[in-house]
Design a protein around this motif. Structure first.
Motif, PDB file in Angstrom:
ATOM      1  N   GLY A 164      -0.712   2.356  36.335  1.00 51.86           N
ATOM      2  CA  GLY A 164      -0.237   1.146  37.012  1.00 51.86           C
ATOM      3  C   GLY A 164       1.217   0.858  36.650  1.00 51.86           C
ATOM      4  N   PHE A 183      -5.632   4.109  33.141  1.00 52.52           N
ATOM      5  CA  PHE A 183      -5.475   3.422  34.429  1.00 52.52           C
ATOM      6  C   PHE A 183      -4.294   2.455  34.369  1.00 52.52           C
ATOM      7  CE2 PHE A 183      -6.159   0.459  37.801  1.00 52.52           C
ATOM      8  CZ  PHE A 183      -6.742   1.212  38.803  1.00 52.52           C
ATOM      9  N   ASN A 199     -16.474  -0.333  43.211  1.00 56.34           N
ATOM     10  CA  ASN A 199     -15.786   0.801  42.592  1.00 56.34           C
ATOM     11  C   ASN A 199     -14.666   1.313  43.507  1.00 56.34           C
ATOM     12  OD1 ASN A 199     -15.304   3.087  41.060  1.00 56.34           O
ATOM     13  ND2 ASN A 199     -17.076   4.205  41.828  1.00 56.34           N
ATOM     14  N   LYS A 254       3.387   3.374  38.438  1.00 54.93           N
ATOM     15  CA  LYS A 254       3.506   3.071  39.868  1.00 54.93           C
ATOM     16  C   LYS A 254       4.278   1.782  40.110  1.00 54.93           C
ATOM     17  CE  LYS A 254      -0.945   5.089  41.319  1.00 54.93           C
ATOM     18  NZ  LYS A 254      -0.943   5.624  42.677  1.00 54.93           N
ATOM     19  N   LYS A 293       3.124  -1.161  39.425  1.00 53.59           N
ATOM     20  CA  LYS A 293       2.191  -2.225  39.833  1.00 53.59           C
ATOM     21  C   LYS A 293       2.044  -3.282  38.754  1.00 53.59           C
ATOM     22  CE  LYS A 293       1.045  -0.656  43.807  1.00 53.59           C
ATOM     23  NZ  LYS A 293       1.162  -1.451  45.024  1.00 53.59           N
ATOM     24  N   HIS A 337     -21.587  -8.836  41.248  1.00 53.95           N
ATOM     25  CA  HIS A 337     -21.524  -7.436  41.682  1.00 53.95           C
ATOM     26  C   HIS A 337     -20.108  -7.039  42.094  1.00 53.95           C
ATOM     27  CE1 HIS A 337     -22.966  -4.121  44.583  1.00 53.95           C
ATOM     28  NE2 HIS A 337     -22.861  -3.646  43.369  1.00 53.95           N
ATOM     29  N   SER A 352     -26.648  -3.023  41.183  1.00 55.92           N
ATOM     30  CA  SER A 352     -26.448  -2.796  42.613  1.00 55.92           C
ATOM     31  C   SER A 352     -27.719  -3.059  43.380  1.00 55.92           C
ATOM     32  CB  SER A 352     -26.096  -1.331  42.882  1.00 55.92           C
ATOM     33  OG  SER A 352     -25.144  -0.878  42.013  1.00 55.92           O
ATOM     34  N   LEU A 403     -17.035   8.925  50.046  1.00 57.26           N
ATOM     35  CA  LEU A 403     -17.499   7.693  49.393  1.00 57.26           C
ATOM     36  C   LEU A 403     -18.753   7.949  48.549  1.00 57.26           C
ATOM     37  CD1 LEU A 403     -17.097   4.700  48.927  1.00 57.26           C
ATOM     38  CD2 LEU A 403     -18.253   4.226  51.087  1.00 57.26           C
ATOM     39  N   LEU A 450      -9.200  -2.058  41.887  1.00 56.76           N
ATOM     40  CA  LEU A 450      -8.563  -2.002  43.211  1.00 56.76           C
ATOM     41  C   LEU A 450      -9.355  -2.703  44.303  1.00 56.76           C
ATOM     42  CD1 LEU A 450      -7.262   1.702  43.323  1.00 56.76           C
ATOM     43  CD2 LEU A 450      -6.206  -0.316  42.309  1.00 56.76           C
ATOM     44  N   MET A 451     -10.658  -2.834  44.121  1.00 54.34           N
ATOM     45  CA  MET A 451     -11.489  -3.427  45.179  1.00 54.34           C
ATOM     46  C   MET A 451     -11.502  -4.948  45.027  1.00 54.34           C
ATOM     47  SD  MET A 451     -12.263  -0.751  46.826  1.00 54.34           S
ATOM     48  CE  MET A 451     -13.518  -1.221  47.984  1.00 54.34           C
ATOM     49  N   ASN A 507     -24.438  -3.475  49.850  1.00 50.14           N
ATOM     50  CA  ASN A 507     -25.312  -2.289  49.794  1.00 50.14           C
ATOM     51  C   ASN A 507     -26.423  -2.339  50.838  1.00 50.14           C
ATOM     52  OD1 ASN A 507     -23.945  -0.829  47.892  1.00 50.14           O
ATOM     53  ND2 ASN A 507     -25.053  -1.692  46.161  1.00 50.14           N
TER      54      ASN A 507
HETATM   55  N1  3HC Z   1      -2.877   0.435  38.767  1.00 48.42           N
HETATM   56  C1  3HC Z   1      -2.508  -0.456  39.709  1.00 48.42           C
HETATM   57  N2  3HC Z   1      -2.570  -0.207  41.029  1.00 48.42           N
HETATM   58  C2  3HC Z   1      -3.006   1.004  41.411  1.00 48.42           C
HETATM   59  C3  3HC Z   1      -3.416   2.005  40.494  1.00 48.42           C
HETATM   60  C4  3HC Z   1      -3.318   1.668  39.113  1.00 48.42           C
HETATM   61  N3  3HC Z   1      -3.638   2.528  38.172  1.00 48.42           N
HETATM   62  N4  3HC Z   1      -3.817   3.093  41.171  1.00 48.42           N
HETATM   63  C5  3HC Z   1      -3.671   2.794  42.469  1.00 48.42           C
HETATM   64  N5  3HC Z   1      -3.182   1.554  42.614  1.00 48.42           N
HETATM   65  C6  3HC Z   1      -2.852   0.856  43.858  1.00 48.42           C
HETATM   66  C7  3HC Z   1      -1.918   1.734  44.689  1.00 48.42           C
HETATM   67  O1  3HC Z   1      -0.584   1.607  44.284  1.00 48.42           O
HETATM   68  C8  3HC Z   1      -2.170   1.212  46.076  1.00 48.42           C
HETATM   69  O2  3HC Z   1      -1.495  -0.017  46.248  1.00 48.42           O
HETATM   70  P1  3HC Z   1      -0.690  -0.334  47.615  1.00 48.42           P
HETATM   71  O3  3HC Z   1      -1.750  -0.343  48.693  1.00 48.42           O
HETATM   72  O4  3HC Z   1      -0.096  -1.689  47.369  1.00 48.42           O
HETATM   73  O5  3HC Z   1       0.287   0.767  47.759  1.00 48.42           O
HETATM   74  C9  3HC Z   1      -3.674   0.911  46.042  1.00 48.42           C
HETATM   75  O6  3HC Z   1      -3.995   0.677  44.668  1.00 48.42           O
HETATM   76  C10 3HC Z   1      -4.496   2.053  46.559  1.00 48.42           C
HETATM   77  O7  3HC Z   1      -4.296   3.204  45.732  1.00 48.42           O
HETATM   78  P2  3HC Z   1      -3.946   4.674  46.259  1.00 48.42           P
HETATM   79  O8  3HC Z   1      -2.905   4.616  47.324  1.00 48.42           O
HETATM   80  O9  3HC Z   1      -3.659   5.537  45.092  1.00 48.42           O
HETATM   81  O10 3HC Z   1      -5.308   5.174  46.805  1.00 48.42           O
HETATM   82  P3  3HC Z   1      -5.876   5.075  48.280  1.00 48.42           P
HETATM   83  O11 3HC Z   1      -4.963   4.399  49.215  1.00 48.42           O
HETATM   84  O12 3HC Z   1      -6.336   6.445  48.535  1.00 48.42           O
HETATM   85  O13 3HC Z   1      -7.129   4.084  48.061  1.00 48.42           O
HETATM   86  C11 3HC Z   1      -9.296   3.459  47.376  1.00 48.42           C
HETATM   87  C12 3HC Z   1      -8.116   4.376  47.122  1.00 48.42           C
HETATM   88  C13 3HC Z   1      -8.899   2.019  47.027  1.00 48.42           C
HETATM   89  C14 3HC Z   1     -10.417   3.917  46.467  1.00 48.42           C
HETATM   90  C15 3HC Z   1      -9.666   3.540  48.895  1.00 48.42           C
HETATM   91  O14 3HC Z   1      -9.840   4.866  49.266  1.00 48.42           O
HETATM   92  C16 3HC Z   1     -10.903   2.765  49.216  1.00 48.42           C
HETATM   93  O15 3HC Z   1     -10.872   1.555  49.389  1.00 48.42           O
HETATM   94  N6  3HC Z   1     -12.045   3.493  49.322  1.00 48.42           N
HETATM   95  C17 3HC Z   1     -13.338   2.900  49.591  1.00 48.42           C
HETATM   96  C18 3HC Z   1     -13.971   2.538  48.280  1.00 48.42           C
HETATM   97  C19 3HC Z   1     -15.239   1.782  48.468  1.00 48.42           C
HETATM   98  O16 3HC Z   1     -15.754   1.600  49.562  1.00 48.42           O
HETATM   99  N7  3HC Z   1     -15.776   1.315  47.349  1.00 48.42           N
HETATM  100  C20 3HC Z   1     -17.015   0.586  47.343  1.00 48.42           C
HETATM  101  C21 3HC Z   1     -18.112   1.519  47.010  1.00 48.42           C
HETATM  102  S1  3HC Z   1     -19.682   0.716  47.037  1.00 48.42           S
HETATM  103  C22 3HC Z   1     -19.831   0.075  45.497  1.00 48.42           C
HETATM  104  O17 3HC Z   1     -19.010   0.229  44.635  1.00 48.42           O
HETATM  105  C23 3HC Z   1     -21.086  -0.698  45.263  1.00 48.42           C
HETATM  106  C24 3HC Z   1     -21.995  -0.032  44.307  1.00 48.42           C
HETATM  107  O18 3HC Z   1     -23.030  -0.927  44.030  1.00 48.42           O
HETATM  108  C25 3HC Z   1     -22.570   1.236  44.842  1.00 48.42           C
END
Ligand code: 3HC
Length: 284
Positions: A53, A49, A143, A56, A58, A140, A119, A231, A147-148, A190
């Motif tokens: 980064g 990961f 995922n 990219k 980052k 908590h 969770s 999701l 990124l979150m 959740n």
């Molecule tokens: N290192 C650094 N930055 C990175 C990276 C890495 N390896 N990989 C990606 N990034 C950056 C990207 O460059 C991008 O940055 P930018 O917006 O500044 O350009 C950003 O992170 C988003 O990455 P991507 O463009 O590759 O991917 P997406 O735009 O498709 O976003 C996602 C992916 C963030 C997963 C988005 O789809 C999302 O927010 N999805 C919803 C996820 C969600 O709701 N999660 C919560 C689930 S519930 C939970 O976890 C609770 C549990 O209890 C169940």
């Protein structure tokens, strides 16, 4: 007391992300797994990961190296003896988590704070399994953790308010936005997200629309980054089933009852991205 040394129990999907963001923020971080193979898989995924980064643009190569330098893997919980904060991110299994908390209580100093990334399990039960219920909170993460931006910090009726404040400041130091919730199953996210995901499965099963169209509708109609089925595959079908069961047990409300299709998906081994197949096929 400032939190410096951090322990993370579990190097799975969530634990590895939590360990990574702690190490990236400059904390000496120890992450544990139950065996060398699982530990190696988790550590390799962190490196991958961070490498992406760098690709990219980052993070810099130096930041990647300093993050990895702050990170140590172990298969021995005894290595957590000097930690100021231990975040448990083990499999969502009540008995296992209770045992981990009992063990940590013996291993760590009396000032250490314990957090759980659960969770759906209740923090009060974890807290009272230790001799320090005033120093146990929910922490908590979401995922994919790096990124979150959100962290929920969860206080029980037994917690010392200063501990909640310390963990809140710690979360902010990781670059996250912290919200505080009471110890009610599902906390904020959740509690609202799980009924939505379960409803998506119900309407699919009823034949309201194709899965792809439901995903498109929620993405484009509501501005969500992902539709509910994408999701569900990301969170894990098995994990969602487990959480739904616990929430149903807690609230006894239909909205939390796992629909039959969800149970069939779990039985069929379609657990989402991690197994290569969930609602969508990731095998290619
Ligand atoms: N290192 C650094 N930055 C990175 C990276 C890495 N390896 N990989 C990606 N990034 C950056 C990207 O460059 C991008 O940055 P930018 O917006 O500044 O350009 C950003 O992170 C988003 O990455 P991507 O463009 O590759 O991917 P997406 O735009 O498709 O976003 C996602 C992916 C963030 C997963 C988005 O789809 C999302 O927010 N999805 C919803 C996820 C969600 O709701 N999660 C919560 C689930 S519930 C939970 O976890 C609770 C549990 O209890 C169940």
């Amino acid at each position: 007391m400032a939190i410096e040394r951090v322990g993370v129990v579990g190097c799975g999907l969530m634990g590895r992300g939590i360990a990574q963001v702690c190490a990236r923020a400059g904390h000496a971080t120890i992450v544990s797994e139950i065996n060398d193979d699982l530990l190696a898989t988790g550590m390799a995924s962190i490196e991958k990961f961070l490498g992406k980064g760098v690709e990219k643009g980052k993070i810099s190569e130096e930041e990647m190296q300093s993050t990895l330098g702050n990170l140590t893997g172990t298969t021995d919980l005894g290595s957590f003896a000097e930690c100021d904060l231990v975040i448990e991110a083990a499999t969502e299994n009540r008995e296992m988590k209770l045992e981990i908390f009992r063990n940590l209580d013996e291993i760590c100093g009396p000032g250490a704070i314990f957090g759980s990334n659960t969770s759906s399990l209740n923090i009060t039960e974890l807290a009272v399994s230790t001799g320090r219920p005033d120093r146990v909170v929910g922490v908590h993460f979401f995922n994919p953790v790096p990124l979150m931006k959100l962290v929920e910090v969860v206080g029980t009726m037994l917690v010392d308010d200063s501990v909640v404040e310390e963990v809140k400041a710690f979360g902010q130091g990781l670059g996250k936005v912290v919200v505080v919730a009471r110890d009610r199953t599902g906390f904020i996210v959740n509690r609202l997200l799980v009924p939505y995901l379960l409803d998506a499965i119900r309407v699919l099963d009823e034949g309201l629309a194709k899965m792809e169209d439901i995903d498109q509708a929620m993405k484009l109609g509501c501005g969500y980054p992902m539709g509910p089925f994408a999701l569900l595959d990301l969170v894990g079908i098995d994990t969602t089933y487990y959480i739904a069961n616990i929430m149903y047990e807690e609230f006894r409300e239909h909205q939390f009852a796992p629909p039959p299709l969800l149970r069939r998906m779990v039985l069929a081994g379609r657990h989402g991205r991690k197994t290569g197949r969930g609602f969508y096929d990731y095998s290619k």
